[in-house]
Design a protein around this motif. Sequence first.
Motif, PDB file in Angstrom:
ATOM      1  N   ALA A 137       0.829  -1.205   0.000  1.00 27.48           N
ATOM      2  CA  ALA A 137       0.000   0.000   0.000  1.00 27.48           C
ATOM      3  C   ALA A 137       0.869   1.262   0.000  1.00 27.48           C
ATOM      4  O   ALA A 137       0.579   2.225  -0.676  1.00 27.48           O
ATOM      5  CB  ALA A 137      -0.927  -0.006   1.200  1.00 27.48           C
ATOM      6  N   LYS A 138       1.950   1.231   0.784  1.00 29.34           N
ATOM      7  CA  LYS A 138       2.857   2.378   0.847  1.00 29.34           C
ATOM      8  C   LYS A 138       4.286   1.854   0.774  1.00 29.34           C
ATOM      9  O   LYS A 138       4.682   1.029   1.582  1.00 29.34           O
ATOM     10  CB  LYS A 138       2.684   3.138   2.163  1.00 29.34           C
ATOM     11  CG  LYS A 138       1.355   3.827   2.316  1.00 29.34           C
ATOM     12  CD  LYS A 138       1.312   4.534   3.656  1.00 29.34           C
ATOM     13  CE  LYS A 138      -0.042   5.142   3.883  1.00 29.34           C
ATOM     14  NZ  LYS A 138      -0.185   5.666   5.235  1.00 29.34           N
ATOM     15  N   VAL A 139       5.049   2.335  -0.181  1.00 26.64           N
ATOM     16  CA  VAL A 139       6.452   1.973  -0.268  1.00 26.64           C
ATOM     17  C   VAL A 139       7.298   3.060   0.395  1.00 26.64           C
ATOM     18  O   VAL A 139       8.281   2.772   1.049  1.00 26.64           O
ATOM     19  CB  VAL A 139       6.875   1.760  -1.738  1.00 26.64           C
ATOM     20  CG1 VAL A 139       8.351   1.508  -1.850  1.00 26.64           C
ATOM     21  CG2 VAL A 139       6.090   0.605  -2.341  1.00 26.64           C
ATOM     22  N   VAL A 140       6.899   4.312   0.228  1.00 26.86           N
ATOM     23  CA  VAL A 140       7.562   5.424   0.904  1.00 26.86           C
ATOM     24  C   VAL A 140       6.504   6.283   1.592  1.00 26.86           C
ATOM     25  O   VAL A 140       5.353   6.322   1.175  1.00 26.86           O
ATOM     26  CB  VAL A 140       8.403   6.298  -0.056  1.00 26.86           C
ATOM     27  CG1 VAL A 140       9.543   5.500  -0.665  1.00 26.86           C
ATOM     28  CG2 VAL A 140       7.553   6.941  -1.120  1.00 26.86           C
ATOM     29  N   ILE A 141       6.948   6.966   2.624  1.00 20.21           N
ATOM     30  CA  ILE A 141       6.083   7.896   3.340  1.00 20.21           C
ATOM     31  C   ILE A 141       6.740   9.266   3.289  1.00 20.21           C
ATOM     32  O   ILE A 141       7.833   9.448   3.833  1.00 20.21           O
ATOM     33  CB  ILE A 141       5.870   7.459   4.800  1.00 20.21           C
ATOM     34  CG1 ILE A 141       5.227   6.078   4.860  1.00 20.21           C
ATOM     35  CG2 ILE A 141       5.032   8.493   5.548  1.00 20.21           C
ATOM     36  CD1 ILE A 141       5.164   5.487   6.253  1.00 20.21           C
ATOM     37  N   PRO A 142       6.136  10.234   2.624  1.00 18.70           N
ATOM     38  CA  PRO A 142       6.718  11.586   2.576  1.00 18.70           C
ATOM     39  C   PRO A 142       6.736  12.217   3.969  1.00 18.70           C
ATOM     40  O   PRO A 142       5.754  12.130   4.707  1.00 18.70           O
ATOM     41  CB  PRO A 142       5.767  12.354   1.657  1.00 18.70           C
ATOM     42  CG  PRO A 142       5.038  11.308   0.881  1.00 18.70           C
ATOM     43  CD  PRO A 142       4.931  10.129   1.796  1.00 18.70           C
ATOM     44  N   ILE A 143       7.868  12.843   4.307  1.00 12.23           N
ATOM     45  CA  ILE A 143       7.946  13.532   5.600  1.00 12.23           C
ATOM     46  C   ILE A 143       8.285  15.012   5.450  1.00 12.23           C
ATOM     47  O   ILE A 143       8.123  15.775   6.387  1.00 12.23           O
ATOM     48  CB  ILE A 143       8.928  12.840   6.569  1.00 12.23           C
ATOM     49  CG1 ILE A 143      10.344  12.836   6.019  1.00 12.23           C
ATOM     50  CG2 ILE A 143       8.471  11.428   6.893  1.00 12.23           C
ATOM     51  CD1 ILE A 143      11.369  12.365   7.025  1.00 12.23           C
ATOM     52  N   LEU A 144       8.769  15.410   4.256  1.00 14.03           N
ATOM     53  CA  LEU A 144       9.045  16.815   3.963  1.00 14.03           C
ATOM     54  C   LEU A 144       8.926  17.014   2.464  1.00 14.03           C
ATOM     55  O   LEU A 144       9.377  16.167   1.693  1.00 14.03           O
ATOM     56  CB  LEU A 144      10.468  17.189   4.409  1.00 14.03           C
ATOM     57  CG  LEU A 144      10.985  18.569   3.991  1.00 14.03           C
ATOM     58  CD1 LEU A 144      10.223  19.686   4.703  1.00 14.03           C
ATOM     59  CD2 LEU A 144      12.479  18.684   4.271  1.00 14.03           C
ATOM     60  N   THR A 145       8.334  18.108   2.065  1.00 14.13           N
ATOM     61  CA  THR A 145       8.285  18.443   0.637  1.00 14.13           C
ATOM     62  C   THR A 145       8.581  19.921   0.437  1.00 14.13           C
ATOM     63  O   THR A 145       8.281  20.748   1.302  1.00 14.13           O
ATOM     64  CB  THR A 145       6.921  18.078   0.011  1.00 14.13           C
ATOM     65  OG1 THR A 145       6.993  18.252  -1.398  1.00 14.13           O
ATOM     66  CG2 THR A 145       5.794  18.914   0.575  1.00 14.13           C
ATOM     67  N   MET A 146       9.190  20.209  -0.689  1.00 11.75           N
ATOM     68  CA  MET A 146       9.474  21.591  -1.072  1.00 11.75           C
ATOM     69  C   MET A 146       8.827  21.849  -2.424  1.00 11.75           C
ATOM     70  O   MET A 146       9.105  21.157  -3.400  1.00 11.75           O
ATOM     71  CB  MET A 146      10.985  21.831  -1.161  1.00 11.75           C
ATOM     72  CG  MET A 146      11.345  23.219  -1.644  1.00 11.75           C
ATOM     73  SD  MET A 146      13.126  23.560  -1.626  1.00 11.75           S
ATOM     74  CE  MET A 146      13.754  22.300  -2.735  1.00 11.75           C
TER      75      MET A 146
END
Length: 107
Positions: A51-60
């Motif tokens: 379901a989730k391979v990566v989890i975003p924790i910061l975006t610009m």
Amino acid sequence: EFVSQFTTAGNTAFGSGWAWLCYSIPQQTLVVTKTIGAGTPLTDNSSSSKAKVVIPILTMDVWEHAYYLDYQNARPTYTQTFLTKLVNWDFVERNLKEAIKVGRDEL
């Protein structure tokens, strides 16, 4: 190394896009990526069996509306300022702790 990878991701996103710091569940580590237009690391993972391979924790945000009025065409100056003056690192740390917890539950 993070600063170099993250600013490179933001500065090389052709046109409009995003730089991301994500927690990789399978690798159990942080990864930097970029997306163009409306893409996200989550939509890039849509064909995965997990379901989730990566989890975003910061975006610009590197769409022009995010920086043009203050920085004109100086996206590198914007990306440096973003990391040194705009990011709430306590919030990023909380996101990372939560991502690690979610990652453990998914493995």
